[in-house]
Design a protein around this motif. Structure first.
Motif, PDB file in Angstrom:
ATOM      1  N   ASP A  36       0.869  -1.178   0.000  1.00  0.00           N
ATOM      2  CA  ASP A  36       0.000   0.000   0.000  1.00  0.00           C
ATOM      3  C   ASP A  36       0.904   1.226   0.000  1.00  0.00           C
ATOM      4  O   ASP A  36       1.235   1.777   1.047  1.00  0.00           O
ATOM      5  N   ILE A  37       1.306   1.653  -1.178  1.00  0.00           N
ATOM      6  CA  ILE A  37       2.361   2.655  -1.297  1.00  0.00           C
ATOM      7  C   ILE A  37       1.804   4.064  -1.159  1.00  0.00           C
ATOM      8  O   ILE A  37       1.133   4.581  -2.058  1.00  0.00           O
ATOM      9  N   GLN A  38       2.075   4.665  -0.026  1.00  0.00           N
ATOM     10  CA  GLN A  38       1.646   6.037   0.254  1.00  0.00           C
ATOM     11  C   GLN A  38       2.858   6.814   0.760  1.00  0.00           C
ATOM     12  O   GLN A  38       3.103   6.881   1.957  1.00  0.00           O
ATOM     13  N   ILE A  39       3.604   7.382  -0.153  1.00  0.00           N
ATOM     14  CA  ILE A  39       4.889   7.968   0.220  1.00  0.00           C
ATOM     15  C   ILE A  39       5.012   9.427  -0.221  1.00  0.00           C
ATOM     16  O   ILE A  39       6.123   9.953  -0.339  1.00  0.00           O
ATOM     17  N   ASP A  40       3.893  10.091  -0.446  1.00  0.00           N
ATOM     18  CA  ASP A  40       3.929  11.475  -0.907  1.00  0.00           C
ATOM     19  C   ASP A  40       3.822  12.449   0.265  1.00  0.00           C
ATOM     20  O   ASP A  40       3.257  12.131   1.315  1.00  0.00           O
ATOM     21  N   ALA A  41       4.327  13.646   0.065  1.00  0.00           N
ATOM     22  CA  ALA A  41       4.284  14.647   1.127  1.00  0.00           C
ATOM     23  C   ALA A  41       2.857  15.112   1.396  1.00  0.00           C
ATOM     24  O   ALA A  41       2.380  15.116   2.534  1.00  0.00           O
ATOM     25  N   ILE A  42       2.136  15.502   0.333  1.00  0.00           N
ATOM     26  CA  ILE A  42       0.761  15.991   0.476  1.00  0.00           C
ATOM     27  C   ILE A  42      -0.115  15.321  -0.575  1.00  0.00           C
ATOM     28  O   ILE A  42       0.184  15.376  -1.761  1.00  0.00           O
ATOM     29  N   GLN A  43      -1.190  14.695  -0.131  1.00  0.00           N
ATOM     30  CA  GLN A  43      -2.127  14.055  -1.050  1.00  0.00           C
ATOM     31  C   GLN A  43      -3.509  14.685  -0.915  1.00  0.00           C
ATOM     32  O   GLN A  43      -4.011  14.889   0.194  1.00  0.00           O
ATOM     33  N   PHE A  44      -4.102  15.009  -2.059  1.00  0.00           N
ATOM     34  CA  PHE A  44      -5.474  15.513  -2.098  1.00  0.00           C
ATOM     35  C   PHE A  44      -6.357  14.470  -2.765  1.00  0.00           C
ATOM     36  O   PHE A  44      -6.022  13.947  -3.829  1.00  0.00           O
ATOM     37  N   LYS A  45      -7.500  14.177  -2.143  1.00  0.00           N
ATOM     38  CA  LYS A  45      -8.444  13.233  -2.739  1.00  0.00           C
ATOM     39  C   LYS A  45      -9.853  13.571  -2.275  1.00  0.00           C
ATOM     40  O   LYS A  45     -10.042  14.373  -1.346  1.00  0.00           O
ATOM     41  N   LYS A  46     -10.850  12.968  -2.925  1.00  0.00           N
ATOM     42  CA  LYS A  46     -12.255  13.111  -2.522  1.00  0.00           C
ATOM     43  C   LYS A  46     -12.638  14.566  -2.267  1.00  0.00           C
ATOM     44  O   LYS A  46     -13.229  14.914  -1.257  1.00  0.00           O
ATOM     45  N   GLU A  47     -12.244  15.435  -3.202  1.00  0.00           N
ATOM     46  CA  GLU A  47     -12.569  16.866  -3.180  1.00  0.00           C
ATOM     47  C   GLU A  47     -11.819  17.639  -2.092  1.00  0.00           C
ATOM     48  O   GLU A  47     -12.202  18.757  -1.726  1.00  0.00           O
ATOM     49  N   GLY A  48     -10.731  17.071  -1.568  1.00  0.00           N
ATOM     50  CA  GLY A  48      -9.930  17.775  -0.577  1.00  0.00           C
ATOM     51  C   GLY A  48      -9.335  19.053  -1.151  1.00  0.00           C
ATOM     52  O   GLY A  48      -8.978  19.115  -2.326  1.00  0.00           O
ATOM     53  N   ASN A  49      -9.193  20.082  -0.298  1.00  0.00           N
ATOM     54  CA  ASN A  49      -8.677  21.365  -0.755  1.00  0.00           C
ATOM     55  C   ASN A  49      -7.938  22.073   0.383  1.00  0.00           C
ATOM     56  O   ASN A  49      -7.728  21.506   1.449  1.00  0.00           O
ATOM     57  N   GLY A  50      -7.551  23.317   0.178  1.00  0.00           N
ATOM     58  CA  GLY A  50      -6.892  24.066   1.234  1.00  0.00           C
ATOM     59  C   GLY A  50      -5.939  25.111   0.705  1.00  0.00           C
ATOM     60  O   GLY A  50      -5.536  25.090  -0.459  1.00  0.00           O
ATOM     61  N   ASP A  51      -5.586  26.053   1.577  1.00  0.00           N
ATOM     62  CA  ASP A  51      -4.663  27.145   1.271  1.00  0.00           C
ATOM     63  C   ASP A  51      -3.446  26.993   2.179  1.00  0.00           C
ATOM     64  O   ASP A  51      -3.565  27.073   3.401  1.00  0.00           O
ATOM     65  N   PHE A  52      -2.279  26.746   1.579  1.00  0.00           N
ATOM     66  CA  PHE A  52      -1.064  26.456   2.345  1.00  0.00           C
ATOM     67  C   PHE A  52       0.052  27.400   1.908  1.00  0.00           C
ATOM     68  O   PHE A  52       0.312  27.549   0.709  1.00  0.00           O
ATOM     69  N   ASN A  53       0.720  27.998   2.873  1.00  0.00           N
ATOM     70  CA  ASN A  53       1.780  28.947   2.553  1.00  0.00           C
ATOM     71  C   ASN A  53       3.031  28.667   3.383  1.00  0.00           C
ATOM     72  O   ASN A  53       2.942  28.297   4.547  1.00  0.00           O
ATOM     73  N   ASP A  54       4.180  28.886   2.767  1.00  0.00           N
ATOM     74  CA  ASP A  54       5.491  28.707   3.404  1.00  0.00           C
ATOM     75  C   ASP A  54       5.664  27.251   3.847  1.00  0.00           C
ATOM     76  O   ASP A  54       5.562  26.921   5.027  1.00  0.00           O
ATOM     77  N   VAL A  55       5.928  26.401   2.872  1.00  0.00           N
ATOM     78  CA  VAL A  55       5.959  24.959   3.081  1.00  0.00           C
ATOM     79  C   VAL A  55       7.342  24.402   2.745  1.00  0.00           C
ATOM     80  O   VAL A  55       7.884  24.686   1.681  1.00  0.00           O
ATOM     81  N   ILE A  56       7.905  23.608   3.650  1.00  0.00           N
ATOM     82  CA  ILE A  56       9.152  22.875   3.411  1.00  0.00           C
ATOM     83  C   ILE A  56       8.811  21.396   3.226  1.00  0.00           C
ATOM     84  O   ILE A  56       8.150  20.793   4.075  1.00  0.00           O
ATOM     85  N   ILE A  57       9.266  20.811   2.130  1.00  0.00           N
ATOM     86  CA  ILE A  57       9.076  19.383   1.859  1.00  0.00           C
ATOM     87  C   ILE A  57      10.445  18.771   1.619  1.00  0.00           C
ATOM     88  O   ILE A  57      11.187  19.215   0.742  1.00  0.00           O
ATOM     89  N   ASP A  58      10.787  17.743   2.403  1.00  0.00           N
ATOM     90  CA  ASP A  58      12.125  17.163   2.290  1.00  0.00           C
ATOM     91  C   ASP A  58      12.086  15.652   2.524  1.00  0.00           C
ATOM     92  O   ASP A  58      11.489  15.182   3.495  1.00  0.00           O
ATOM     93  N   GLY A  59      12.698  14.898   1.618  1.00  0.00           N
ATOM     94  CA  GLY A  59      12.915  13.474   1.843  1.00  0.00           C
ATOM     95  C   GLY A  59      11.894  12.541   1.242  1.00  0.00           C
ATOM     96  O   GLY A  59      11.929  11.332   1.540  1.00  0.00           O
ATOM     97  N   TYR A  60      10.990  13.037   0.396  1.00  0.00           N
ATOM     98  CA  TYR A  60       9.978  12.165  -0.207  1.00  0.00           C
ATOM     99  C   TYR A  60      10.494  11.681  -1.569  1.00  0.00           C
ATOM    100  O   TYR A  60      10.028  12.104  -2.622  1.00  0.00           O
TER     101      TYR A  60
END
Length: 395
Positions: free
Chosen positions: A282-306
């Motif tokens: 069950d491969i779920q290795i992403d930093a941010i996943q959107f599904k089933k109409e998920g949404n949002g406002d995100f600012n100043d984000v660090i993503i490392d190691g994915y």
């Protein structure tokens, strides 16, 4: 002259006595006791070391308060354990940076108890657009309502360790912190979810916001929400996935194309080398996943190691942002309801937003996805509140 000498001697004696008194130290003996059953009258637990036994509930109209520096320990050998704040009840945790309140379990094994669960009557939008639903925590309690400013108490400088057990029928897992339709009148500040077997923090609708949070070593997602959660004042979220872990943030809206969305400012999502998905295959290795109409406002984000993950003979590429289904892509991405600005990405294979399959072509409208090398992500003060066994969780 004799009177002068006598006067000086008396003054000297007075000051010596005061100094001696100031040098004395007062030792506070920690209180002890058992926390169990349903509380129908308010109670304050003074600084101490307590045992939590069973599914402890705080009834409507009742407030439980924990003083700074307290430790509350449960034992999975006694059966199911959890701390549940029922709708109308309040939990006040008065920890400090140097003296957090710690909820833990004796075996120190992830998945050993149910963590902290809070219910409110703030608005939700669950599957099918319903405004009330039944909890999936094994308690099977109703949640949802119209009270956007519901107040479930004030949680400050608290740490939940080794949660994520399956309660009741054994079909559902619990998180470090579970918030069912909790309202904006509730304070959630400087909280740590440490080495649980499910999510660090999960929101089931509601309007509460979370500030200064750490999710460390949780087996599923660091942060997760559904049922139309709409918190607006979230800031300083930190995640470090070690050993096992799925998504940094899993976002869904229960298949409802909502006109609203949550906002989060200053996020750091890190994945350690060698961290594997929770369940093989069950491969779920992403930093941010959107599904089933998920949404949002995100600012100043660090993503490392994915980065790259190999299972058997198959290699998987971790993504900074993944859109799981075509409907979410059409309504939320193309509809300007997903916004990620000032994103800094490193050690991650797929740096631009991608679809879960080649059939999903992701193209954010102008200004909805931007990168910046100057982004800082979460900015948190180090201290005992985020230190376990001498290890600083903010790395």
């Amino acid at each position: 002259m004799k009177k002068l000498i006598l006067g000086l001697a008396i003054i000297s004696s007075i000051f010596t006595s005061c100094t001696s008194s100031n040098d004395e130290t007062t030792t506070i003996v920690p209180a002890t006791g058992e926390i169990t059953g349903t509380y129908t009258t308010s109670k304050t637990f003074a600084f101490g070391n307590y045992t939590l036994k069973g599914i402890v509930k705080i009834a409507s109209g009742v407030t439980l308060t924990f003083d700074a520096g307290s430790t509350i320990t449960c034992n999975k050998t006694t059966g199911d354990n959890a701390l549940v704040v029922l709708n109308g009840g309040k939990l006040n945790i008065n920890g400090t940076e140097t003296q957090p309140v710690v909820f833990t379990e004796v075996s120190a094994i992830p998945g050993s108890w149910g963590g902290i669960i809070m219910y409110g009557d703030a608005p939700i939008n669950a599957i099918g657009g319903i405004t009330t639903s039944t909890s999936e925590d094994g308690n099977a309690l109703p949640y949802g309502g119209t009270n956007a400013t519901h107040n479930g108490g004030s949680l400050n400088y608290a740490r939940v360790e080794y949660a994520g057990s399956k309660l009741a029928d054994g079909t559902k897992e619990l998180n470090g912190f579970s918030f069912y339709s909790v309202g904006s009148g509730t304070t959630l500040d400087h909280l740590v979810s440490y080495k649980g077997a499910d999510d660090g923090f999960e929101f089931y609708g509601g309007s509460v916001s979370l500030t200064n949070a750490v999710s460390y070593g949780n087996y599923d997602d660091s942060y997760d929400w559904q049922d139309g959660w709409r918190g607006q004042l979230n800031t300083n979220w930190y995640s470090y996935q070690v050993v096992k872990g799925n998504f940094g943030i899993e976002i869904e809206a229960s298949n409802n194309n909502n006109a609203f969305y949550p906002k989060v400012n200053k996020i750091t999502l890190k994945r350690a080398a060698g961290c594997t998905p929770e369940v093989a295959g069950d491969i779920q290795i992403d930093a941010i996943q959107f599904k089933k109409e998920g949404n949002g406002d995100f600012n100043d984000v660090i993503i490392d190691g994915y980065g790259i993950y190999t299972e058997g003979t198959t290699t998987y590429n971790g993504a900074a942002v993944k859109i799981q289904d075509a409907t979410t892509n059409t309504n939320q991405v193309n509809g300007n309801k997903i916004k990620l600005t000032n994103v800094k990405i490193s050690n991650t294979t797929q740096t631009t937003p991608v679809g879960a399959t080649s059939a999903i072509t992701v193209a954010f409208p102008s200004g909805q996805f931007t990168t910046a090398v100057s982004s800082t992500g979460s900015i948190l003060t180090l201290g005992n509140w985020a230190t376990v066994s001498g290890v600083n969780l903010i790395q």
